[in-house]
Design a protein around this motif. Structure first.
Motif, PDB file in Angstrom:
ATOM      1  N   ALA A 130      -0.081  -4.148   9.660  1.00 58.74           N
ATOM      2  CA  ALA A 130       1.093  -4.919   9.216  1.00 58.74           C
ATOM      3  C   ALA A 130       2.021  -5.032  10.421  1.00 58.74           C
ATOM      4  CB  ALA A 130       1.789  -4.191   8.071  1.00 58.74           C
ATOM      5  N   PRO A 131       2.942  -5.998  10.401  1.00 54.90           N
ATOM      6  CA  PRO A 131       3.876  -6.111  11.527  1.00 54.90           C
ATOM      7  C   PRO A 131       4.640  -4.803  11.735  1.00 54.90           C
ATOM      8  CG  PRO A 131       4.081  -7.979  10.033  1.00 54.90           C
ATOM      9  CD  PRO A 131       3.156  -7.009   9.368  1.00 54.90           C
ATOM     10  N   ASP A 132       5.046  -4.573  12.980  1.00 55.81           N
ATOM     11  CA  ASP A 132       5.660  -3.294  13.353  1.00 55.81           C
ATOM     12  C   ASP A 132       6.831  -2.906  12.459  1.00 55.81           C
ATOM     13  OD1 ASP A 132       5.666  -1.059  14.823  1.00 55.81           O
ATOM     14  OD2 ASP A 132       6.795  -1.884  16.505  1.00 55.81           O
ATOM     15  N   GLY A 133       7.651  -3.902  12.085  1.00 60.28           N
ATOM     16  CA  GLY A 133       8.849  -3.576  11.297  1.00 60.28           C
ATOM     17  C   GLY A 133       8.609  -3.549   9.797  1.00 60.28           C
ATOM     18  N   TYR A 134       7.366  -3.614   9.377  1.00 60.71           N
ATOM     19  CA  TYR A 134       7.036  -3.693   7.942  1.00 60.71           C
ATOM     20  C   TYR A 134       7.562  -2.472   7.187  1.00 60.71           C
ATOM     21  CZ  TYR A 134       4.191  -4.042   3.712  1.00 60.71           C
ATOM     22  OH  TYR A 134       3.765  -4.128   2.408  1.00 60.71           O
ATOM     23  N   GLU A 135       8.223  -2.735   6.042  1.00 63.79           N
ATOM     24  CA  GLU A 135       8.711  -1.635   5.193  1.00 63.79           C
ATOM     25  C   GLU A 135       7.770  -1.522   4.002  1.00 63.79           C
ATOM     26  OE1 GLU A 135      11.983  -0.086   5.234  1.00 63.79           O
ATOM     27  OE2 GLU A 135      12.655  -1.056   7.092  1.00 63.79           O
ATOM     28  N   TYR A 136       7.308  -0.316   3.713  1.00 63.24           N
ATOM     29  CA  TYR A 136       6.406  -0.127   2.578  1.00 63.24           C
ATOM     30  C   TYR A 136       7.120  -0.487   1.280  1.00 63.24           C
ATOM     31  CZ  TYR A 136       3.234   2.443   5.653  1.00 63.24           C
ATOM     32  OH  TYR A 136       2.369   2.796   6.646  1.00 63.24           O
ATOM     33  N   GLY A 137       6.432  -1.303   0.448  1.00 63.84           N
ATOM     34  CA  GLY A 137       6.995  -1.652  -0.861  1.00 63.84           C
ATOM     35  C   GLY A 137       6.784  -0.514  -1.843  1.00 63.84           C
ATOM     36  N   ALA A 138       5.693   0.206  -1.706  1.00 66.11           N
ATOM     37  CA  ALA A 138       5.381   1.320  -2.614  1.00 66.11           C
ATOM     38  C   ALA A 138       4.652   2.385  -1.806  1.00 66.11           C
ATOM     39  CB  ALA A 138       4.500   0.827  -3.751  1.00 66.11           C
ATOM     40  N   ASP A 139       4.778   3.628  -2.257  1.00 66.89           N
ATOM     41  CA  ASP A 139       4.189   4.745  -1.513  1.00 66.89           C
ATOM     42  C   ASP A 139       2.683   4.609  -1.332  1.00 66.89           C
ATOM     43  OD1 ASP A 139       6.075   6.329  -0.493  1.00 66.89           O
ATOM     44  OD2 ASP A 139       5.743   8.028  -1.878  1.00 66.89           O
ATOM     45  N   HIS A 140       1.998   4.101  -2.372  1.00 69.88           N
ATOM     46  CA  HIS A 140       0.528   4.061  -2.293  1.00 69.88           C
ATOM     47  C   HIS A 140       0.028   3.109  -1.200  1.00 69.88           C
ATOM     48  CE1 HIS A 140      -0.106   0.185  -4.281  1.00 69.88           C
ATOM     49  NE2 HIS A 140       0.929   0.496  -5.025  1.00 69.88           N
ATOM     50  N   GLU A 141       0.927   2.212  -0.696  1.00 71.57           N
ATOM     51  CA  GLU A 141       0.523   1.314   0.410  1.00 71.57           C
ATOM     52  C   GLU A 141       0.183   2.106   1.669  1.00 71.57           C
ATOM     53  OE1 GLU A 141       3.205  -1.806   1.467  1.00 71.57           O
ATOM     54  OE2 GLU A 141       3.519  -2.369  -0.610  1.00 71.57           O
ATOM     55  N   ARG A 142       0.751   3.313   1.770  1.00 73.65           N
ATOM     56  CA  ARG A 142       0.483   4.138   2.959  1.00 73.65           C
ATOM     57  C   ARG A 142      -0.997   4.491   3.088  1.00 73.65           C
ATOM     58  NH1 ARG A 142       5.162   6.208   5.219  1.00 73.65           N
ATOM     59  NH2 ARG A 142       6.976   5.979   3.883  1.00 73.65           N
ATOM     60  N   ALA A 143      -1.708   4.407   1.997  1.00 70.76           N
ATOM     61  CA  ALA A 143      -3.145   4.725   2.038  1.00 70.76           C
ATOM     62  C   ALA A 143      -3.942   3.617   2.723  1.00 70.76           C
ATOM     63  CB  ALA A 143      -3.669   4.965   0.628  1.00 70.76           C
ATOM     64  N   TYR A 144      -3.327   2.431   2.860  1.00 70.07           N
ATOM     65  CA  TYR A 144      -4.064   1.276   3.398  1.00 70.07           C
ATOM     66  C   TYR A 144      -3.457   0.704   4.674  1.00 70.07           C
ATOM     67  CZ  TYR A 144      -5.892   1.371  -1.323  1.00 70.07           C
ATOM     68  OH  TYR A 144      -6.478   1.787  -2.489  1.00 70.07           O
ATOM     69  N   VAL A 145      -2.121   0.756   4.770  1.00 71.67           N
ATOM     70  CA  VAL A 145      -1.412  -0.040   5.774  1.00 71.67           C
ATOM     71  C   VAL A 145      -0.773   0.850   6.839  1.00 71.67           C
ATOM     72  CG1 VAL A 145       0.460  -1.723   6.076  1.00 71.67           C
ATOM     73  CG2 VAL A 145      -0.901  -1.758   3.975  1.00 71.67           C
ATOM     74  N   ASP A 146      -0.916   0.430   8.109  1.00 70.95           N
ATOM     75  CA  ASP A 146      -0.246   1.136   9.218  1.00 70.95           C
ATOM     76  C   ASP A 146       0.542   0.106  10.036  1.00 70.95           C
ATOM     77  OD1 ASP A 146       0.611   2.787  11.244  1.00 70.95           O
ATOM     78  OD2 ASP A 146      -1.353   2.906  12.231  1.00 70.95           O
TER      79      ASP A 146
END
Ligand code: SAM
Length: 219
Positions: A130-146
């Protein structure tokens, strides 16, 4: 609860669910963890029987528990998600390896003590860029997105420094990630990526390649 690799596993809400993604089963295969057949040791490193294993991002703990069951003497399993750490602890209890599996909460290596070293360091990473400044919308996104592959960059830079003499730093990556960027980051950190093993997954009409890389220090 779900079944994988001939065993049943607890699954807590919000934790990366191997039941919805085949990549955990592939991870067991790439590492040669039972019930996958042991890979030919000449084809590259496998999990360290009688050795120490650090898993970054353990999720439900399937890989960490399987490594402990397969003979690793100590397994440290970290995750940035507190719920995943609880989930790993539950599955370590369920399968009788809580005496040698230590779940820890933290960002990458933050929960690793000064001076701790491992025979194998491993991460089945959240490879979606994801773009560098991307803010996670939900915690579970951390399992997929860096975002910006910041965590990948740090893994490449620091994982080899946590190894025992002759140890191996491994990264499981998907061709759905940005391999070009990963290679550039490796170069910047003075690392090279050596493919150790590959596996192909059918997803609908597509075939996806998952690769286990060794993170090597560039000479
Ligand atoms: C692709 S999932 C893999 C989960 C598990 N290893 C498996 O194979 O089922 C990636 C895991 O890494 C964790 N994670 C993401 N970023 C992390 C970070 N910076 N530090 C530690 N864990 C992280 C996520 O919470 C997630 O559990």
């Amino acid at each position: 609860m779900f079944a994988l690799a001939g065993r049943e596993w607890d699954l807590l809400a919000g934790v990366f669910a191997p039941v919805h993604s085949p990549t955990t089963a592939v991870a067991l295969e790439l590492l040669g963890l039972p019930p996958a057949p042991a890979p030919d040791p000449d084809s590259g490193p496998v999990f360290p029987v009688d050795g120490t294993f650090l898993e970054i991002g353990a999720g439900t703990g399937v890989i960490a528990v399987s490594a402990a069951l397969a003979g690793c003497t100590t397994v440290v399993a970290t995750d940035i998600s507190a719920q995943a750490v609880r989930n790993t602890a539950m599955n370590a209890e369920r399968h009788g390896v809580a005496d040698r599996l230590v779940p820890r909460h933290g960002d990458l290596f933050d929960a690793v003590g000064d001076g701790e070293r491992f025979d194998t360091v491993y991460w089945h990473s959240n490879y979606v860029l994801a773009p560098d400044g991307y803010e996670y919308g939900a915690d579970h996104e951390r399992a997929y997105v860096d975002p910006g592959y910041r965590a990948h960059r740090r893994y490449l830079a620091e994982a080899p420094g946590l190894l025992t003499e002759g140890g191996t730093a491994l990264l499981q990556f998907s061709e759905r990630g940005d391999l070009g960027l990963l290679r550039r980051l490796a170069e910047e950190c003075g690392r090279t990526l050596r493919p150790v093993r590959r596996c192909h997954l059918r997803e609908g009409e597509e075939t996806i390649e998952l690769v286990l890389y060794e993170v090597c220090i560039k000479n």
